[in-house]
Design a protein around this motif. Sequence first.
Motif, PDB file in Angstrom:
ATOM      1  N   GLY A  94       0.623  -1.230  -0.044  1.00 34.30           N
ATOM      2  CA  GLY A  94      -0.055  -0.336   0.232  1.00 34.30           C
ATOM      3  C   GLY A  94       0.819   1.424   0.222  1.00 34.30           C
ATOM      4  N   GLU A  95       1.876   1.565  -0.278  1.00 36.49           N
ATOM      5  CA  GLU A  95       3.239   2.765  -0.162  1.00 36.49           C
ATOM      6  C   GLU A  95       2.883   2.715  -1.832  1.00 36.49           C
ATOM      7  N   MET A  96       2.309   2.512  -2.692  1.00 35.47           N
ATOM      8  CA  MET A  96       2.701   2.954  -3.662  1.00 35.47           C
ATOM      9  C   MET A  96       1.438   2.743  -4.811  1.00 35.47           C
ATOM     10  N   LEU A  97       1.295   3.595  -6.193  1.00 36.07           N
ATOM     11  CA  LEU A  97      -0.241   3.018  -6.603  1.00 36.07           C
ATOM     12  C   LEU A  97       0.385   2.152  -7.783  1.00 36.07           C
ATOM     13  N   ASP A 126      -4.603   1.351 -10.239  1.00 32.49           N
ATOM     14  CA  ASP A 126      -5.118   2.707  -9.977  1.00 32.49           C
ATOM     15  C   ASP A 126      -4.934   3.934 -11.126  1.00 32.49           C
TER      16      ASP A 126
END
Lengths: 86, 270
Positions: free
Chosen positions: B191-194, B198
Amino acid sequence: MSLLDYFKITKANSTATIAKERLQILVAHERSFKNQPSYLPQLQKELLQVIQKYVNVEQDAISVNFEQDEHQETLEVNIVLPEKSR
Amino acid sequence: MTRIIVVTSGKGGVGKTTTSAAIAMGFAQKGHKTAVIDFDVGLRNLDLIMGCERRVVYDIVNVIFGEATLNQALIRDKHCEQLYILPASQTRDKDALSQEGVGQILEELAAKDFEYVVCDSPAGIEKGAHLAMYFADDAFVVTNPEVASVRDSDRMLGILSSKSRRAEQGLEPIKEYLLLTRYSPERVRIGEMLSVADVQDILSLHLLGVIPESKSVLTASNSGMPVILDEKSDAGQAYADIVARYLGEDIPHRFIEEKKGIFGKFFGSK
């Protein structure tokens, strides 16, 4: 941190989710300006000059808005006249 | 027929020049006569990435001003004889480029039977970037999975659809493709990067390929070799996939999922 916490973070509160939400709002907002005709600022300036010939209005007394939906385009011009001087 | 491709992004540092060098080399390796043009007047770097910086004699501005012929300015690549580089000027003012001059160069390249012309756009939305995209048939929009890059890519899409030759003349619009670079599946998982999905949700672009974050991009630039020549590297393979996909081959996407570790290899479900 328990395993449960780990899953919570990856779903709703992750920074990637925040990034996506922020971008969706921003991009939708900026796209709404994209389709505006390029003559709007010039139109606003010239309208103001004409009005100022007759009425003593301020620079910010006029607002020009362009809106577009599937069926029609609307050009809304709003001029705020000064209160009558006594 | 010459196909003109602009590699663009709006934002700087996302991998435009790396991409331009890699795909131009990819087309040429497949036997297509290809030219790659640096539009970043004043800050040229394509010559360094291509490893031909010591062979630059004339540049695009010299050609536009009639100080050199196009043949004199084109540098033949040392790895691939189908590939030519037209460098930007390092000393001239960035306004030295003109629409008419660029148009003439592109016409001359078409007359010389170039099949692909790759235009490496500078960052920003000023003259160099405008001229790089103006004559394009296709746009490779290079984007990092990061808020500033995605926003600038969206802005660039607006410019492609309104300020290009195709838009002005009411022709079929520029075909736009997404190249997502510096992608890290591990960071997407936590969940740290698109994610790819997305970015596609936001930009609604056809995905041409994902290039993973890779050490090989830096090592390739260190030695002046387009990263696609590093066939063992993930980034090199990703660019090779992109070239093949663009040329019409049906190649599944890679580098979107994490590499399976030792446990995945033993116990992996797929």
